[in-house]
Design a protein around this motif. Structure first.
Motif, PDB file in Angstrom:
ATOM      1  N   PHE A  58       0.845  -1.189   0.000  1.00  0.00           N
ATOM      2  CA  PHE A  58       0.000   0.000   0.000  1.00  0.00           C
ATOM      3  C   PHE A  58       0.880   1.238   0.000  1.00  0.00           C
ATOM      4  CE2 PHE A  58      -2.728  -3.219   1.902  1.00  0.00           C
ATOM      5  CZ  PHE A  58      -3.925  -3.011   1.235  1.00  0.00           C
ATOM      6  N   VAL A  59       0.547   2.195  -0.874  1.00  0.00           N
ATOM      7  CA  VAL A  59       1.303   3.435  -1.006  1.00  0.00           C
ATOM      8  C   VAL A  59       0.341   4.615  -0.831  1.00  0.00           C
ATOM      9  CG1 VAL A  59       2.738   4.847  -2.547  1.00  0.00           C
ATOM     10  CG2 VAL A  59       2.943   2.344  -2.585  1.00  0.00           C
ATOM     11  N   HIS A  60       0.712   5.538   0.037  1.00  0.00           N
ATOM     12  CA  HIS A  60      -0.125   6.723   0.261  1.00  0.00           C
ATOM     13  C   HIS A  60      -0.025   7.660  -0.936  1.00  0.00           C
ATOM     14  CE1 HIS A  60      -0.953  10.791   2.051  1.00  0.00           C
ATOM     15  NE2 HIS A  60      -2.079  10.132   2.251  1.00  0.00           N
ATOM     16  N   ASN A  61      -1.197   8.113  -1.413  1.00  0.00           N
ATOM     17  CA  ASN A  61      -1.275   9.081  -2.503  1.00  0.00           C
ATOM     18  C   ASN A  61      -2.151  10.224  -1.990  1.00  0.00           C
ATOM     19  OD1 ASN A  61      -2.015  10.611  -4.730  1.00  0.00           O
ATOM     20  ND2 ASN A  61      -2.137   8.861  -6.116  1.00  0.00           N
ATOM     21  N   ALA A  62      -1.526  11.351  -1.662  1.00  0.00           N
ATOM     22  CA  ALA A  62      -2.234  12.492  -1.074  1.00  0.00           C
ATOM     23  C   ALA A  62      -3.267  13.102  -2.020  1.00  0.00           C
ATOM     24  CB  ALA A  62      -1.228  13.552  -0.636  1.00  0.00           C
ATOM     25  N   ASP A  63      -3.217  12.777  -3.296  1.00  0.00           N
ATOM     26  CA  ASP A  63      -4.189  13.303  -4.253  1.00  0.00           C
ATOM     27  C   ASP A  63      -5.527  12.560  -4.194  1.00  0.00           C
ATOM     28  OD1 ASP A  63      -2.367  15.193  -5.186  1.00  0.00           O
ATOM     29  OD2 ASP A  63      -1.605  13.848  -6.745  1.00  0.00           O
ATOM     30  N   LEU A  64      -5.553  11.409  -3.521  1.00  0.00           N
ATOM     31  CA  LEU A  64      -6.785  10.633  -3.398  1.00  0.00           C
ATOM     32  C   LEU A  64      -7.530  11.016  -2.127  1.00  0.00           C
ATOM     33  CD1 LEU A  64      -5.427   7.072  -4.324  1.00  0.00           C
ATOM     34  CD2 LEU A  64      -6.884   8.526  -5.737  1.00  0.00           C
ATOM     35  N   LYS A  65      -8.851  10.897  -2.141  1.00  0.00           N
ATOM     36  CA  LYS A  65      -9.647  11.095  -0.926  1.00  0.00           C
ATOM     37  C   LYS A  65      -9.347   9.943   0.024  1.00  0.00           C
ATOM     38  CE  LYS A  65     -13.231  13.796  -3.058  1.00  0.00           C
ATOM     39  NZ  LYS A  65     -14.644  14.049  -3.244  1.00  0.00           N
ATOM     40  N   PRO A  66      -9.539  10.132   1.344  1.00  0.00           N
ATOM     41  CA  PRO A  66      -9.135   9.106   2.316  1.00  0.00           C
ATOM     42  C   PRO A  66      -9.648   7.691   2.056  1.00  0.00           C
ATOM     43  CG  PRO A  66      -9.661  11.128   3.443  1.00  0.00           C
ATOM     44  CD  PRO A  66     -10.024  11.339   1.995  1.00  0.00           C
ATOM     45  N   ALA A  67     -10.866   7.539   1.595  1.00  0.00           N
ATOM     46  CA  ALA A  67     -11.415   6.190   1.367  1.00  0.00           C
ATOM     47  C   ALA A  67     -11.255   5.728  -0.076  1.00  0.00           C
ATOM     48  CB  ALA A  67     -12.875   6.146   1.783  1.00  0.00           C
ATOM     49  N   ALA A  68     -10.516   6.479  -0.881  1.00  0.00           N
ATOM     50  CA  ALA A  68     -10.343   6.142  -2.298  1.00  0.00           C
ATOM     51  C   ALA A  68      -9.069   5.348  -2.525  1.00  0.00           C
ATOM     52  CB  ALA A  68     -10.313   7.413  -3.136  1.00  0.00           C
ATOM     53  N   ALA A  69      -9.051   4.623  -3.632  1.00  0.00           N
ATOM     54  CA  ALA A  69      -7.895   3.797  -3.968  1.00  0.00           C
ATOM     55  C   ALA A  69      -7.673   3.802  -5.470  1.00  0.00           C
ATOM     56  CB  ALA A  69      -8.111   2.368  -3.497  1.00  0.00           C
ATOM     57  N   SER A  70      -6.484   3.420  -5.845  1.00  0.00           N
ATOM     58  CA  SER A  70      -6.149   3.190  -7.257  1.00  0.00           C
ATOM     59  C   SER A  70      -5.413   1.867  -7.319  1.00  0.00           C
ATOM     60  CB  SER A  70      -5.284   4.323  -7.802  1.00  0.00           C
ATOM     61  OG  SER A  70      -4.927   4.056  -9.146  1.00  0.00           O
ATOM     62  N   PRO A  71      -6.016   0.827  -7.897  1.00  0.00           N
ATOM     63  CA  PRO A  71      -7.279   0.813  -8.635  1.00  0.00           C
ATOM     64  C   PRO A  71      -8.486   1.028  -7.715  1.00  0.00           C
ATOM     65  CG  PRO A  71      -6.427  -1.418  -8.420  1.00  0.00           C
ATOM     66  CD  PRO A  71      -5.380  -0.497  -7.856  1.00  0.00           C
ATOM     67  N   ALA A  72      -9.518   1.658  -8.275  1.00  0.00           N
ATOM     68  CA  ALA A  72     -10.706   2.060  -7.499  1.00  0.00           C
ATOM     69  C   ALA A  72     -11.397   0.882  -6.830  1.00  0.00           C
ATOM     70  CB  ALA A  72     -11.670   2.814  -8.396  1.00  0.00           C
ATOM     71  N   GLU A  73     -11.388  -0.293  -7.459  1.00  0.00           N
ATOM     72  CA  GLU A  73     -12.094  -1.445  -6.880  1.00  0.00           C
ATOM     73  C   GLU A  73     -11.431  -1.975  -5.603  1.00  0.00           C
ATOM     74  OE1 GLU A  73      -9.879  -3.040 -10.568  1.00  0.00           O
ATOM     75  OE2 GLU A  73     -10.967  -1.255 -10.018  1.00  0.00           O
ATOM     76  N   ALA A  74     -10.259  -1.470  -5.254  1.00  0.00           N
ATOM     77  CA  ALA A  74      -9.590  -1.877  -4.015  1.00  0.00           C
ATOM     78  C   ALA A  74     -10.256  -1.271  -2.782  1.00  0.00           C
ATOM     79  CB  ALA A  74      -8.116  -1.497  -4.052  1.00  0.00           C
ATOM     80  N   ALA A  75     -10.996  -0.178  -2.958  1.00  0.00           N
ATOM     81  CA  ALA A  75     -11.725   0.428  -1.831  1.00  0.00           C
ATOM     82  C   ALA A  75     -12.903  -0.472  -1.498  1.00  0.00           C
ATOM     83  CB  ALA A  75     -12.181   1.827  -2.200  1.00  0.00           C
ATOM     84  N   TYR A  76     -12.968  -0.931  -0.255  1.00  0.00           N
ATOM     85  CA  TYR A  76     -14.017  -1.872   0.156  1.00  0.00           C
ATOM     86  C   TYR A  76     -15.106  -1.157   0.927  1.00  0.00           C
ATOM     87  CZ  TYR A  76     -16.336  -5.676   2.642  1.00  0.00           C
ATOM     88  OH  TYR A  76     -17.264  -6.553   3.155  1.00  0.00           O
ATOM     89  N   ASN A  77     -16.348  -1.332   0.490  1.00  0.00           N
ATOM     90  CA  ASN A  77     -17.498  -0.780   1.168  1.00  0.00           C
ATOM     91  C   ASN A  77     -18.428  -1.937   1.495  1.00  0.00           C
ATOM     92  OD1 ASN A  77     -19.921   0.376   1.906  1.00  0.00           O
ATOM     93  ND2 ASN A  77     -19.854   1.975   0.350  1.00  0.00           N
ATOM     94  N   LYS A  78     -18.531  -2.274   2.763  1.00  0.00           N
ATOM     95  CA  LYS A  78     -19.315  -3.427   3.204  1.00  0.00           C
ATOM     96  C   LYS A  78     -20.751  -3.366   2.690  1.00  0.00           C
ATOM     97  CE  LYS A  78     -20.411  -6.045   7.353  1.00  0.00           C
ATOM     98  NZ  LYS A  78     -20.279  -6.117   8.798  1.00  0.00           N
ATOM     99  N   GLN A  79     -21.329  -2.174   2.612  1.00  0.00           N
ATOM    100  CA  GLN A  79     -22.709  -2.037   2.159  1.00  0.00           C
ATOM    101  C   GLN A  79     -22.873  -2.409   0.683  1.00  0.00           C
ATOM    102  OE1 GLN A  79     -21.171   0.363   4.083  1.00  0.00           O
ATOM    103  NE2 GLN A  79     -22.254  -0.287   5.910  1.00  0.00           N
ATOM    104  N   SER A  80     -21.841  -2.202  -0.111  1.00  0.00           N
ATOM    105  CA  SER A  80     -21.963  -2.478  -1.546  1.00  0.00           C
ATOM    106  C   SER A  80     -21.450  -3.860  -1.914  1.00  0.00           C
ATOM    107  CB  SER A  80     -21.203  -1.420  -2.358  1.00  0.00           C
ATOM    108  OG  SER A  80     -19.812  -1.496  -2.100  1.00  0.00           O
ATOM    109  N   ALA A  81     -20.897  -4.593  -0.940  1.00  0.00           N
ATOM    110  CA  ALA A  81     -20.350  -5.918  -1.219  1.00  0.00           C
ATOM    111  C   ALA A  81     -21.429  -6.979  -1.273  1.00  0.00           C
ATOM    112  CB  ALA A  81     -19.332  -6.294  -0.152  1.00  0.00           C
TER     113      ALA A  81
END
Length: 81
Positions: A58-81
């Protein structure tokens, strides 16, 4: 971060590196039911960390919002799973 929900990230895609917008988060491994124990990781003063369970880098990217990831599908949201 006490007043916020800790972002969770997953690596079902099997990528070597995931960029995320926070330094404090939980790694769950793959999507349930194939997840590993949900571990809290804190990069501290560093800008990267490796999960001790799944070895995702995991690498911090300050340009992303706190719950965002690249690739985007790496962000896990229990409600949408």
């Amino acid at each position: 971060m006490a007043n916020q929900i800790t972002p969770h990230f997953q690596n079902s895609m099997g990528v070597a590196k995931i960029e995320i917008g926070t330094k404090e988060f939980k790694c769950i491994g793959a999507l349930p039911p194939y997840d590993h124990p949900h571990v809290y990781l804190d990069m501290g003063d560093e800008n990267e960390i490796v999960c001790p369970y799944c070895s995702t880098h995991f690498v911090h990217n300050a340009d992303l919002k706190p719950a965002a990831a690249s690739p985007a599908e790496a962000a896990y949201n229990k409600q949408s799973a």
